[in-house]
Motif scaffolding. Structure first.
Motif, PDB file in Angstrom:
ATOM      1  N   MET A   1      36.295  74.473 -19.005  1.00  0.00           N
ATOM      2  CA  MET A   1      35.267  73.998 -20.080  1.00  0.00           C
ATOM      3  C   MET A   1      35.910  74.936 -21.294  1.00  0.00           C
ATOM      4  N   ARG A   2      35.382  74.154 -22.449  1.00  0.00           N
ATOM      5  CA  ARG A   2      35.768  74.837 -23.609  1.00  0.00           C
ATOM      6  C   ARG A   2      34.732  75.854 -23.946  1.00  0.00           C
ATOM      7  N   THR A   3      35.262  76.580 -24.679  1.00  0.00           N
ATOM      8  CA  THR A   3      34.232  77.809 -25.278  1.00  0.00           C
ATOM      9  C   THR A   3      32.950  77.508 -25.682  1.00  0.00           C
ATOM     10  N   ARG A   4      33.029  76.381 -26.536  1.00  0.00           N
ATOM     11  CA  ARG A   4      31.618  75.672 -27.205  1.00  0.00           C
ATOM     12  C   ARG A   4      30.718  75.278 -25.933  1.00  0.00           C
ATOM     13  N   ASP A   5      31.239  74.612 -24.977  1.00  0.00           N
ATOM     14  CA  ASP A   5      30.377  74.260 -24.074  1.00  0.00           C
ATOM     15  C   ASP A   5      30.055  75.501 -23.178  1.00  0.00           C
ATOM     16  N   LEU A   6      30.854  76.600 -23.031  1.00  0.00           N
ATOM     17  CA  LEU A   6      30.455  77.588 -22.140  1.00  0.00           C
ATOM     18  C   LEU A   6      29.458  78.540 -23.008  1.00  0.00           C
ATOM     19  N   LEU A   7      29.518  78.533 -24.277  1.00  0.00           N
ATOM     20  CA  LEU A   7      28.590  79.065 -25.087  1.00  0.00           C
ATOM     21  C   LEU A   7      27.203  78.567 -24.935  1.00  0.00           C
ATOM     22  N   ARG A   8      27.411  76.951 -24.991  1.00  0.00           N
ATOM     23  CA  ARG A   8      25.718  76.524 -24.982  1.00  0.00           C
ATOM     24  C   ARG A   8      25.091  76.561 -23.522  1.00  0.00           C
ATOM     25  N   VAL A   9      26.096  76.646 -22.537  1.00  0.00           N
ATOM     26  CA  VAL A   9      25.530  76.659 -21.307  1.00  0.00           C
ATOM     27  C   VAL A   9      24.813  78.163 -20.870  1.00  0.00           C
ATOM     28  N   SER A  10      25.744  79.071 -21.630  1.00  0.00           N
ATOM     29  CA  SER A  10      25.172  80.586 -21.592  1.00  0.00           C
ATOM     30  C   SER A  10      23.840  80.749 -22.232  1.00  0.00           C
ATOM     31  N   ALA A  11      23.706  79.965 -23.332  1.00  0.00           N
ATOM     32  CA  ALA A  11      22.517  80.065 -24.221  1.00  0.00           C
ATOM     33  C   ALA A  11      21.327  79.360 -23.443  1.00  0.00           C
ATOM     34  N   LEU A  12      21.570  78.374 -23.058  1.00  0.00           N
ATOM     35  CA  LEU A  12      20.599  77.839 -21.873  1.00  0.00           C
ATOM     36  C   LEU A  12      20.084  78.547 -20.714  1.00  0.00           C
ATOM     37  N   VAL A  13      20.960  79.167 -20.182  1.00  0.00           N
ATOM     38  CA  VAL A  13      20.624  80.068 -18.923  1.00  0.00           C
ATOM     39  C   VAL A  13      19.750  81.409 -19.495  1.00  0.00           C
ATOM     40  N   ALA A  14      20.389  82.009 -20.593  1.00  0.00           N
ATOM     41  CA  ALA A  14      19.815  83.222 -21.059  1.00  0.00           C
ATOM     42  C   ALA A  14      18.365  82.610 -21.503  1.00  0.00           C
ATOM     43  N   PHE A  15      18.016  81.435 -22.325  1.00  0.00           N
ATOM     44  CA  PHE A  15      16.678  81.073 -22.670  1.00  0.00           C
ATOM     45  C   PHE A  15      15.929  80.934 -21.456  1.00  0.00           C
ATOM     46  N   ALA A  16      16.433  79.899 -20.456  1.00  0.00           N
ATOM     47  CA  ALA A  16      15.623  79.985 -19.109  1.00  0.00           C
ATOM     48  C   ALA A  16      15.240  81.292 -18.456  1.00  0.00           C
ATOM     49  N   ALA A  17      16.111  82.093 -18.490  1.00  0.00           N
ATOM     50  CA  ALA A  17      15.760  83.511 -17.961  1.00  0.00           C
ATOM     51  C   ALA A  17      14.610  84.134 -18.609  1.00  0.00           C
ATOM     52  N   LEU A  18      14.742  84.083 -19.854  1.00  0.00           N
ATOM     53  CA  LEU A  18      13.675  84.727 -20.669  1.00  0.00           C
ATOM     54  C   LEU A  18      12.399  83.936 -20.512  1.00  0.00           C
ATOM     55  N   SER A  19      12.602  82.618 -20.442  1.00  0.00           N
ATOM     56  CA  SER A  19      11.126  82.021 -20.469  1.00  0.00           C
ATOM     57  C   SER A  19      10.553  81.930 -18.975  1.00  0.00           C
ATOM     58  N   PHE A  20      11.346  82.056 -18.072  1.00  0.00           N
ATOM     59  CA  PHE A  20      10.727  81.992 -16.702  1.00  0.00           C
ATOM     60  C   PHE A  20      10.983  83.257 -15.911  1.00  0.00           C
ATOM     61  N   GLY A  21      11.597  84.164 -16.404  1.00  0.00           N
ATOM     62  CA  GLY A  21      11.892  85.259 -15.806  1.00  0.00           C
ATOM     63  C   GLY A  21      10.854  86.468 -15.641  1.00  0.00           C
ATOM     64  N   CYS A  22      10.103  86.419 -16.666  1.00  0.00           N
ATOM     65  CA  CYS A  22       8.868  87.526 -16.803  1.00  0.00           C
ATOM     66  C   CYS A  22       7.526  87.230 -15.977  1.00  0.00           C
ATOM     67  N   ALA A  23       7.485  87.430 -14.448  1.00  0.00           N
ATOM     68  CA  ALA A  23       6.460  87.288 -13.880  1.00  0.00           C
ATOM     69  C   ALA A  23       5.868  88.349 -13.127  1.00  0.00           C
ATOM     70  N   SER A  24       4.666  88.338 -13.182  1.00  0.00           N
ATOM     71  CA  SER A  24       4.006  89.453 -12.568  1.00  0.00           C
ATOM     72  C   SER A  24       4.093  89.609 -11.125  1.00  0.00           C
ATOM     73  N   SER A  25       3.858  90.824 -10.469  1.00  0.00           N
ATOM     74  CA  SER A  25       3.967  90.887  -9.137  1.00  0.00           C
ATOM     75  C   SER A  25       2.950  90.025  -8.341  1.00  0.00           C
ATOM     76  N   GLY A  26       1.610  89.744  -9.001  1.00  0.00           N
ATOM     77  CA  GLY A  26       0.696  88.895  -8.588  1.00  0.00           C
ATOM     78  C   GLY A  26       1.237  87.357  -8.692  1.00  0.00           C
ATOM     79  N   ASP A  27       1.891  87.160  -9.670  1.00  0.00           N
ATOM     80  CA  ASP A  27       2.460  85.737  -9.494  1.00  0.00           C
ATOM     81  C   ASP A  27       3.644  85.661  -8.535  1.00  0.00           C
TER      82      ASP A  27
END
Length: 91
Positions: A1-27
């Motif tokens: 993988m090229r560095t640019r592709d690796l950065l894109r994938v990392s950014a996508l994973v980070a965005f997904a983790a921030l978007s969906f990673g914050c769930a309460s214990s009730g959720d």
């Protein structure tokens, strides 16, 4: 993988983790209960399918036995007819 592709994938994973990673214990509890219910429904469906398959196998085995018996009777009848025909030809 090229560095640019690796950065894109990392950014996508980070965005997904921030978007969906914050769930309460009730959720999390609700998701867990939903998951458990789904698993129970899936297990129930699988059990039902196995029971149906077992019954189908039993019926198929019965049909196979009946067919074998009918074939044996047919062959015995054919032998008798051939013997009768041979006797009639000898007269």
């Amino acid at each position: 993988m090229r560095t640019r592709d690796l950065l894109r994938v990392s950014a996508l994973v980070a965005f997904a983790a921030l978007s969906f990673g914050c769930a309460s214990s009730g959720d999390m509890r609700a998701m867990h209960q939903t998951h458990e219910q789904d698993m129970q429904r899936a297990q129930s469906t699988a059990d039902s399918a196995k029971a149906t398959a077992d019954e189908a196998l039993r019926v198929a085995n019965d049909a196979k036995a009946m067919a074998a018996e009918a074939n044996a009777r047919s062959m015995a009848t054919e032998e008798k007819i051939n013997r009768m025909f041979q006797k009639s030809m000898m007269k």
